[in-house]
Write an enzyme that holds these catalytic residues in place. Structure first.
Site, PDB file in Angstrom:
ATOM      1  N   ASP A 121       0.825  -1.212   0.000  1.00 38.44           N
ATOM      2  CA  ASP A 121       0.000   0.000   0.000  1.00 38.44           C
ATOM      3  C   ASP A 121       0.860   1.264   0.000  1.00 38.44           C
ATOM      4  O   ASP A 121       1.976   1.267   0.519  1.00 38.44           O
ATOM      5  CB  ASP A 121      -0.920  -0.017   1.235  1.00 38.44           C
TER       6      ASP A 121
ATOM      7  N   ASN B 285     -10.986  -2.165  -5.476  1.00 39.78           N
ATOM      8  CA  ASN B 285     -10.201  -1.243  -6.321  1.00 39.78           C
ATOM      9  C   ASN B 285     -10.837  -1.028  -7.703  1.00 39.78           C
ATOM     10  O   ASN B 285     -10.540  -0.044  -8.375  1.00 39.78           O
ATOM     11  CB  ASN B 285      -8.756  -1.729  -6.496  1.00 39.78           C
TER      12      ASN B 285
HETATM   13  C1  IPE Z   1      -5.451  -2.647  -0.284  1.00 39.74           C
HETATM   14  O1  IPE Z   1      -5.108  -1.303  -0.409  1.00 39.74           O
HETATM   15  C2  IPE Z   1      -5.409  -3.303  -1.633  1.00 39.74           C
HETATM   16  C3  IPE Z   1      -4.100  -3.373  -2.267  1.00 39.74           C
HETATM   17  C4  IPE Z   1      -2.974  -3.034  -1.744  1.00 39.74           C
HETATM   18  C5  IPE Z   1      -4.108  -3.886  -3.610  1.00 39.74           C
HETATM   19  P1  IPE Z   1      -6.204  -0.154  -0.534  1.00 39.74           P
HETATM   20  O2  IPE Z   1      -5.477   1.120  -0.617  1.00 39.74           O
HETATM   21  O3  IPE Z   1      -7.150  -0.475  -1.617  1.00 39.74           O
HETATM   22  O4  IPE Z   1      -6.970  -0.309   0.858  1.00 39.74           O
HETATM   23  P2  IPE Z   1      -7.744   0.774   1.727  1.00 39.74           P
HETATM   24  O5  IPE Z   1      -8.720   1.437   0.809  1.00 39.74           O
HETATM   25  O6  IPE Z   1      -6.730   1.739   2.232  1.00 39.74           O
HETATM   26  O7  IPE Z   1      -8.386  -0.004   2.837  1.00 39.74           O
HETATM   27  C1  IPE Z   2      -1.602   0.328  -3.426  1.00 38.49           C
HETATM   28  O1  IPE Z   2      -1.376   1.701  -3.458  1.00 38.49           O
HETATM   29  C2  IPE Z   2      -1.825  -0.249  -4.793  1.00 38.49           C
HETATM   30  C3  IPE Z   2      -3.240  -0.546  -5.104  1.00 38.49           C
HETATM   31  C4  IPE Z   2      -4.231  -0.478  -4.255  1.00 38.49           C
HETATM   32  C5  IPE Z   2      -3.529  -0.992  -6.451  1.00 38.49           C
HETATM   33  P1  IPE Z   2      -2.571   2.730  -3.435  1.00 38.49           P
HETATM   34  O2  IPE Z   2      -2.967   3.032  -4.828  1.00 38.49           O
HETATM   35  O3  IPE Z   2      -3.672   2.261  -2.558  1.00 38.49           O
HETATM   36  O4  IPE Z   2      -1.855   3.996  -2.802  1.00 38.49           O
HETATM   37  P2  IPE Z   2      -2.445   4.986  -1.705  1.00 38.49           P
HETATM   38  O5  IPE Z   2      -2.920   4.143  -0.559  1.00 38.49           O
HETATM   39  O6  IPE Z   2      -3.560   5.737  -2.359  1.00 38.49           O
HETATM   40  O7  IPE Z   2      -1.294   5.843  -1.338  1.00 38.49           O
HETATM   41 MG    MG Z   3      -4.051   2.463  -0.582  1.00 38.45          MG
END
Ligand code: IPE
Ligand code: IPE
Ligand code: MG
Length: 263
Positions: free
Chosen positions: A35, A83
């Site tokens: 993340d 996502n």
């Molecule tokens: C979890 O991260 C999913 C992945 C890393 C692919 P998110 O960024 O989607 O999760 P939340 O929204 O912070 O819970």
């Molecule tokens: C994790 O990074 C990757 C995916 C969820 C695909 P994020 O895209 O959630 O990055 P933040 O949490 O917005 O920084």
């Molecule tokens: Mg994230």
């Protein structure tokens, strides 16, 4: 064989501290919630997709380091069911980064003797990705050093519901009696069938939640939260997580004395 790995951390905050891990007590299975890609990009004034591109570099780094250390299973959350609800442009960018990475990293997987696997509702992915994924999975199937599992279009609640439906279907067909549904039987219907449960879960970016990841499988997993954003996560950060894991006592509901008796 050398049983201890000692390395100097280049993490400034740690002031060149030494990270020592016991190579005979490695977690067999590490799960990661990768993340913080978006925030990494934002902080640098870049568009979010650049964060995802750098996230692929971090995954290459951590997967090869894990294989070299002797980790047998690495399962990473790459794209959640939730996502799909992100802005269309971001989903599109993510899919294009994924297909490119699958193409480009085939040699990394083969060179490191890593087999690729995928869990999740793969049929929801664009067809070119499904095709590419199948190809890389088939071409790396003999990789015996480590299994790298991508959780793609994955939601743990969906996985459990799907398992329940498949199980109910087998009961309806008379293949299974309700009283014979044990934990072991249920696990055979999960995407992770045949894999050991994760010993260690790492979530980056300073968030303290599970976000619908491996809810069943994490029942007794040690949790580790890193403040680092995923594109900045290094081998040293991985070693720090493993060192912390090795300090924990996994009791599985028992008391300390019982564990010592058994060892
Ligand atoms: C979890 O991260 C999913 C992945 C890393 C692919 P998110 O960024 O989607 O999760 P939340 O929204 O912070 O819970
Ligand atoms: C994790 O990074 C990757 C995916 C969820 C695909 P994020 O895209 O959630 O990055 P933040 O949490 O917005 O920084
Ligand atoms: Mg994230």
């Amino acid at each position: 064989m050398q049983n201890r790995l000692v390395t100097n951390s280049d993490n400034a905050a740690l002031n060149q501290a030494t990270i020592e891990i016991d190579l005979t007590r490695l977690p067999k299975h590490i799960a990661i919630i990768m993340d913080g890609n978006g925030r990494w990009a934002r902080a640098k004034g870049y568009i979010r997709s650049l964060g995802h591109e750098n996230g692929v570099d971090a995954l290459r780094r951590i997967a090869t380091a894990s294989a070299e250390l002797g980790i047998e299973y690495l399962t990473v959350y790459a794209f959640s069911t939730e996502n799909w609800k992100r802005p269309k442009t971001e989903v599109k960018a993510l899919m294009s980064i994924l297909v490119k990475a699958l193409r480009k990293e085939l040699s990394t997987l083969l060179d490191n003797n890593i087999r690729l696997q995928a869990i999740g509702d793969i049929l929801l992915l664009p067809e070119d990705i499904q095709k590419q994924l199948k190809e890389v999975i088939a071409l790396t199937a003999k990789g015996s050093r480590m299994a790298l599992t991508l959780a793609l279009s994955y939601s743990s609640k969906e996985e459990i519901l799907r398992a329940t439906r498949l199980l109910a279907e087998d009961v309806r067909k008379g293949l299974l009696l309700p009283e014979n549904i044990t934990e072991q039987v249920f696990e055979n219907y999960l995407y992770t069938r045949g894999m050991p449960h994760p010993d260690l879960l790492i979530r980056t970016s300073g968030e303290y939640r599970i976000s619908n990841y491996l809810l069943w499988q994490l029942a007794y997993t040690e949790l580790y939260f890193s403040p680092k954003l995923w594109p900045d996560f290094t081998k040293e950060d991985l070693l720090l997580a493993i060192a912390e894991y090795q300090k924990r006592e996994r009791r599985f509901g028992l008391i300390s004395e019982q564990l010592n008796e058994n060892s």
